[in-house]
Design a protein around this motif. Sequence first.
Motif, short mmCIF file in Angstrom:
data_model
loop_
_atom_site.label_atom_id
_atom_site.label_comp_id
_atom_site.label_asym_id
_atom_site.label_seq_id
_atom_site.Cartn_x
_atom_site.Cartn_y
_atom_site.Cartn_z
N LEU A 6 11.27 2.40 -16.63
CA LEU A 6 11.41 3.84 -16.44
C LEU A 6 10.07 4.41 -15.99
CD1 LEU A 6 12.81 6.65 -16.86
CD2 LEU A 6 11.99 6.54 -19.23
N ASP A 7 10.06 5.13 -14.87
CA ASP A 7 8.86 5.89 -14.48
C ASP A 7 9.19 7.37 -14.73
OD1 ASP A 7 6.30 6.49 -13.43
OD2 ASP A 7 7.25 7.04 -11.53
N GLY A 13 7.48 10.07 -6.54
CA GLY A 13 7.90 8.67 -6.64
C GLY A 13 6.86 7.60 -6.32
N ASP A 14 5.60 7.98 -6.14
CA ASP A 14 4.63 6.97 -5.69
C ASP A 14 4.48 5.81 -6.67
OD1 ASP A 14 4.16 8.31 -3.35
OD2 ASP A 14 2.47 9.45 -4.13
N VAL A 15 4.49 6.11 -7.98
CA VAL A 15 4.36 5.02 -8.96
C VAL A 15 5.63 4.17 -8.96
CG1 VAL A 15 4.14 4.50 -11.43
CG2 VAL A 15 2.66 6.22 -10.39
N ALA A 16 6.79 4.81 -8.84
CA ALA A 16 8.05 4.04 -8.79
C ALA A 16 8.04 3.08 -7.60
CB ALA A 16 9.24 4.99 -8.71
N TYR A 17 7.57 3.54 -6.45
CA TYR A 17 7.50 2.66 -5.27
C TYR A 17 6.49 1.54 -5.47
CZ TYR A 17 10.52 5.86 -2.73
OH TYR A 17 11.59 6.61 -2.34
N ALA A 18 5.36 1.88 -6.12
CA ALA A 18 4.35 0.83 -6.38
C ALA A 18 4.92 -0.22 -7.33
CB ALA A 18 3.09 1.47 -6.97
N LEU A 19 5.70 0.22 -8.31
CA LEU A 19 6.34 -0.73 -9.23
C LEU A 19 7.30 -1.64 -8.46
CD1 LEU A 19 7.06 1.67 -12.25
CD2 LEU A 19 5.40 -0.21 -12.22
N ALA A 20 8.09 -1.03 -7.57
CA ALA A 20 9.07 -1.82 -6.80
C ALA A 20 8.36 -2.87 -5.94
CB ALA A 20 9.91 -0.89 -5.92
N ARG A 21 7.20 -2.50 -5.40
CA ARG A 21 6.46 -3.43 -4.54
C ARG A 21 5.85 -4.57 -5.34
NH1 ARG A 21 4.29 1.05 -2.25
NH2 ARG A 21 2.34 0.84 -3.39
N GLN A 54 15.80 -0.86 -5.06
CA GLN A 54 15.77 -1.18 -6.50
C GLN A 54 15.52 0.07 -7.36
OE1 GLN A 54 13.59 -5.43 -5.63
NE2 GLN A 54 12.89 -4.28 -7.39
N ILE A 55 15.22 1.19 -6.69
CA ILE A 55 14.87 2.41 -7.43
C ILE A 55 16.04 3.38 -7.45
CG2 ILE A 55 13.21 4.28 -7.70
CD1 ILE A 55 11.34 2.76 -5.82
N ALA A 75 7.92 1.34 -19.68
CA ALA A 75 7.94 2.71 -19.16
C ALA A 75 6.54 3.08 -18.70
CB ALA A 75 8.42 3.68 -20.23
N THR A 76 6.48 3.92 -17.66
CA THR A 76 5.21 4.43 -17.17
C THR A 76 5.28 5.96 -17.14
OG1 THR A 76 6.01 4.21 -14.90
CG2 THR A 76 4.66 2.42 -15.74
#
Length: 188
Positions: A6-7, A13-21, A54-55, A75-76
Motif C-alpha cells: 500500500l502506498d 503516484g511517483d512512489v507507487a510507480y517507483a515501487l512497481a519498477r 500492477q498498480i 506500506a509506504t
Amino acid sequence: MQNSVLDLATGSGDVAYALARNLRAGTKITGMDFCRPMLDEAEKKQAALPRAEQIDFREGDGLNLPDHDHSFDAATLSFGLRNMADRHRCLSELHRVLRPGGRLWVLEFSQPFGWLRPVYYLYLRYILPRVAAVVTGDKSAYDYLCGSIAAFPTHEAISAEMKAAGFTAVTVERLTGGIVALHGGRKD
Ligand SMILES: C[S@@+](CC[C@H](N)C(=O)[O-])C[C@H]1O[C@@H](n2cnc3c(N)ncnc32)[C@H](O)[C@@H]1O
C-alpha cells in the motif's frame, strides 16, 4: 503468493510507480489518496510507464482505511504523515492493515543537524516563500508548507509515535543532513 504493498497518500503516484519498477514483477501495488484529482494525475501516467498495470489507484482516507485487517505485506507513506490530521490514528490504521511481519516505511521532512539547521530555517522561513510567491503567485501555500515542515516533530518523536501505534524494530535513516528522515517499523 503475490505480494501486496500500500502506498498511502500516493498523490500523483511517483512512489507507487517507483515501487512497481523496483519490486518483484507481479507485486500488487495500491496507490491510495483521499483526493480524487491527485489520483486522476497519477492515472494519467499509467499508460506510459513500465509495469504500471500492477498498480491500482483507489480513493481512501488514511484515518479510516477501507481495507480489511492484514491486507498488505508492506506500506509506504511518503511526505503524507505531515498532512494527516491525526498521526496516531493514521499509524494505527497502517498497523491494522499490515500482515504480521509486514513493514511500514515513512519518508518525511525532519529537522536537520549541525550548521545546516540555522541556514535551512532561514531558507524555509524567509527565502523559499518569497521566491515561490514570485514564481507561482501563491505565497500562502508555501507559508503553510514551510510552517508545517518547521513544526513537524523530531525523528525521535516520530519513532516514539510509531512504537505507540504498535510498530517494533523501529529504525530511522537521516538523509540530506537530516532534512528528510526515512523511518521503518515492523508489525509483529
Ligand atoms: C505532499 S503529497 C505527497 C504525495 C506523494 N506521496 C509524494 O511523495 O510525492 C501529500 C498527499 O497526502 C494526501 N493526504 C492528506 N491527508 C490524507 C488522508 N487523510 N488520507 C489520504 N490521503 C491524504 C494528499 O491528498 C496529498 O496527495
